[in-house]
Motif scaffolding. Sequence first.
Motif, PDB file in Angstrom:
ATOM      1  N   THR A  82      -4.818  -5.427  19.141  1.00  0.00           N
ATOM      2  CA  THR A  82      -4.982  -3.985  19.390  1.00  0.00           C
ATOM      3  C   THR A  82      -5.942  -3.732  20.554  1.00  0.00           C
ATOM      4  O   THR A  82      -6.036  -2.618  21.043  1.00  0.00           O
ATOM      5  N   ARG A  83      -6.681  -4.771  20.941  1.00  0.00           N
ATOM      6  CA  ARG A  83      -7.586  -4.606  22.090  1.00  0.00           C
ATOM      7  C   ARG A  83      -7.339  -5.714  23.102  1.00  0.00           C
ATOM      8  O   ARG A  83      -7.226  -6.885  22.736  1.00  0.00           O
ATOM      9  N   TYR A  84      -7.270  -5.330  24.385  1.00  0.00           N
ATOM     10  CA  TYR A  84      -7.028  -6.305  25.442  1.00  0.00           C
ATOM     11  C   TYR A  84      -8.284  -6.400  26.299  1.00  0.00           C
ATOM     12  O   TYR A  84      -8.729  -5.413  26.886  1.00  0.00           O
ATOM     13  N   CYS A  85      -8.859  -7.619  26.340  1.00  0.00           N
ATOM     14  CA  CYS A  85     -10.140  -7.828  27.025  1.00  0.00           C
ATOM     15  C   CYS A  85      -9.916  -8.673  28.273  1.00  0.00           C
ATOM     16  O   CYS A  85      -9.358  -9.771  28.179  1.00  0.00           O
ATOM     17  N   MET A  86     -10.324  -8.174  29.391  1.00  0.00           N
ATOM     18  CA  MET A  86     -10.103  -8.873  30.658  1.00  0.00           C
ATOM     19  C   MET A  86     -11.432  -9.284  31.290  1.00  0.00           C
ATOM     20  O   MET A  86     -12.329  -8.447  31.432  1.00  0.00           O
ATOM     21  N   LEU A 110       0.091   0.848  27.798  1.00  0.00           N
ATOM     22  CA  LEU A 110       0.830   0.140  26.745  1.00  0.00           C
ATOM     23  C   LEU A 110       0.372   0.588  25.353  1.00  0.00           C
ATOM     24  O   LEU A 110       0.937   0.164  24.345  1.00  0.00           O
ATOM     25  N   GLY A 111      -0.708   1.378  25.310  1.00  0.00           N
ATOM     26  CA  GLY A 111      -1.227   1.824  24.014  1.00  0.00           C
ATOM     27  C   GLY A 111      -2.246   0.857  23.433  1.00  0.00           C
ATOM     28  O   GLY A 111      -2.547   0.901  22.243  1.00  0.00           O
ATOM     29  N   LEU A 112      -2.778  -0.020  24.275  1.00  0.00           N
ATOM     30  CA  LEU A 112      -3.822  -0.946  23.819  1.00  0.00           C
ATOM     31  C   LEU A 112      -5.201  -0.377  24.143  1.00  0.00           C
ATOM     32  O   LEU A 112      -5.356   0.358  25.126  1.00  0.00           O
ATOM     33  N   GLU A 113      -6.201  -0.737  23.328  1.00  0.00           N
ATOM     34  CA  GLU A 113      -7.586  -0.465  23.735  1.00  0.00           C
ATOM     35  C   GLU A 113      -7.895  -1.426  24.876  1.00  0.00           C
ATOM     36  O   GLU A 113      -7.442  -2.581  24.867  1.00  0.00           O
ATOM     37  N   THR A 114      -8.688  -0.959  25.832  1.00  0.00           N
ATOM     38  CA  THR A 114      -8.998  -1.804  26.985  1.00  0.00           C
ATOM     39  C   THR A 114     -10.482  -2.183  26.996  1.00  0.00           C
ATOM     40  O   THR A 114     -11.350  -1.373  26.637  1.00  0.00           O
ATOM     41  N   CYS A 115     -10.729  -3.431  27.398  1.00  0.00           N
ATOM     42  CA  CYS A 115     -12.112  -3.905  27.547  1.00  0.00           C
ATOM     43  C   CYS A 115     -12.158  -4.779  28.797  1.00  0.00           C
ATOM     44  O   CYS A 115     -11.210  -5.506  29.078  1.00  0.00           O
ATOM     45  N   MET A 116     -13.250  -4.662  29.538  1.00  0.00           N
ATOM     46  CA  MET A 116     -13.428  -5.547  30.694  1.00  0.00           C
ATOM     47  C   MET A 116     -14.820  -6.136  30.689  1.00  0.00           C
ATOM     48  O   MET A 116     -15.761  -5.538  30.146  1.00  0.00           O
ATOM     49  N   THR A 117     -14.934  -7.307  31.324  1.00  0.00           N
ATOM     50  CA  THR A 117     -16.244  -7.918  31.517  1.00  0.00           C
ATOM     51  C   THR A 117     -16.236  -8.498  32.927  1.00  0.00           C
ATOM     52  O   THR A 117     -15.527  -9.456  33.230  1.00  0.00           O
ATOM     53  N   LEU A 118     -16.963  -7.825  33.815  1.00  0.00           N
ATOM     54  CA  LEU A 118     -16.860  -8.102  35.257  1.00  0.00           C
ATOM     55  C   LEU A 118     -18.227  -8.426  35.859  1.00  0.00           C
ATOM     56  O   LEU A 118     -18.361  -8.461  37.075  1.00  0.00           O
ATOM     57  N   GLY A 119     -19.240  -8.615  34.998  1.00  0.00           N
ATOM     58  CA  GLY A 119     -20.592  -8.827  35.508  1.00  0.00           C
ATOM     59  C   GLY A 119     -21.346  -7.507  35.607  1.00  0.00           C
ATOM     60  O   GLY A 119     -21.010  -6.537  34.923  1.00  0.00           O
ATOM     61  N   LEU A 158     -11.199   3.029  30.822  1.00  0.00           N
ATOM     62  CA  LEU A 158     -11.668   1.808  30.148  1.00  0.00           C
ATOM     63  C   LEU A 158     -12.426   2.202  28.868  1.00  0.00           C
ATOM     64  O   LEU A 158     -13.328   3.040  28.914  1.00  0.00           O
ATOM     65  N   ASP A 159     -12.049   1.578  27.746  1.00  0.00           N
ATOM     66  CA  ASP A 159     -12.678   1.938  26.469  1.00  0.00           C
ATOM     67  C   ASP A 159     -13.996   1.206  26.244  1.00  0.00           C
ATOM     68  O   ASP A 159     -14.972   1.800  25.808  1.00  0.00           O
TER      69      ASP A 159
END
Length: 326
Positions: free
Chosen positions: A107-111, A136-145, A160-161
């Motif tokens: 349910t969550r996509y982490c990039m 796409l209806g996914l929760e979004t997460c990023m980690t970019l520094g 971005l969630d």
Amino acid sequence: MLGVQDETAVTQKARAAQSWTRDAALALYQLPFNDLLFRAQSVHRQQFDPNRVQLSKLLNIKTGGCPEDCGYCSQSSHHSTGLAASKLMDVEVIVAEARKAKDGGATRYCMGAAWRNPKPRDMDAIVEIVAGVKALGLETCMTLGMLDRDQAERLREAGLDYYNHNIDTSESYYPNVISTRTFADRLQTLDHVRQSGMKICCGGILGMGESEADRVDMLVTLANLPEPPESVPINMLIPIAGTPLAQSPRIDPLAFVRVVAMARIMMPTSFVRLSAGRSAMSDEMQALCFFAGANSIFVGDTLLTAGNPEAAADRSLFDRLGLQAL
Ligand code: SAM
Ligand code: DTB
Ligand code: SF4
């Protein structure tokens, strides 16, 4: 007058914002194991369905060549780990991968990107990626520094969630792990993320040679942030050959479970993620972590660069424990 729901929200916020002293947290850490786990499971049941676990999927959207010197990381250009560096992936490829993850139950996509911080020239592509995955209806997460205020604002506007930015360990142990940035740098980015209105995913790594006091201090810092992180990843170090921390002594599995229980008690409304390192954990250790209040995992056989249990192994574990995806 406050409605019932408002009252609940206010009480929860007050409880979540309580400040933990180091002594109180240390006393918790030193409780007999059964007492600590009973308390953690009791808190867990007040806030969550104890048999539901949230599933997140990770994708490394930019691999290797990172200028930071994090002592645990396969992607730092300071260490010889044999990892080939790559450029930022195309948005179409990322969205196709995210669709597969959704079909697999995430349910969550982490990039993640192996950057010290995103450069101005990267921001348009990042915004497009967030929009594509979110559609796409996914929760979004990023980690970019590290992020500055404007970048955090731009990511939130893109939809971005969550932003993941770990403190990794205690403030005093931090220089033993990383020399190219400070603990204060980390807190500053977390402040920018919070001010922007995004949710925070922030936790750490256990098994890097830190002391029990360091583990407790890390949790106190997390719980005492102006608002606790909505998501708290607890990673067990995956030793990577060629990194300075590869020879660290393995953490006692029961000490790891204690930290999960502490995170649950100190941050009752947060999702606590049993994060990196599950491939090296027995089913019994994972079961104890779920009992201690962990209620999120990464699914799929790869994390960023390292391995994670196969889907079939997780299905079998969930069946044996009567757990279901959230
Ligand atoms: N470059 C970004 C940063 O560091 O903020 C994002 C990517 S970084 C790989 C995300 C997190 O993964 C790190 O903060 C660390 O907690 C965790 N991590 C990295 N390598 C690990 C390892 N070998 N074992 C356990 N956790 C690890
Ligand atoms: C987090 O705390 N753990 C994830 C995620 N946030 C980005 C990363 C784990 C990385 C494990 C090592 C690797 O795959 O290279
Ligand atoms: Fe770079 Fe992140 Fe790895 Fe540190 S943890 S070396 S910042 S990719």
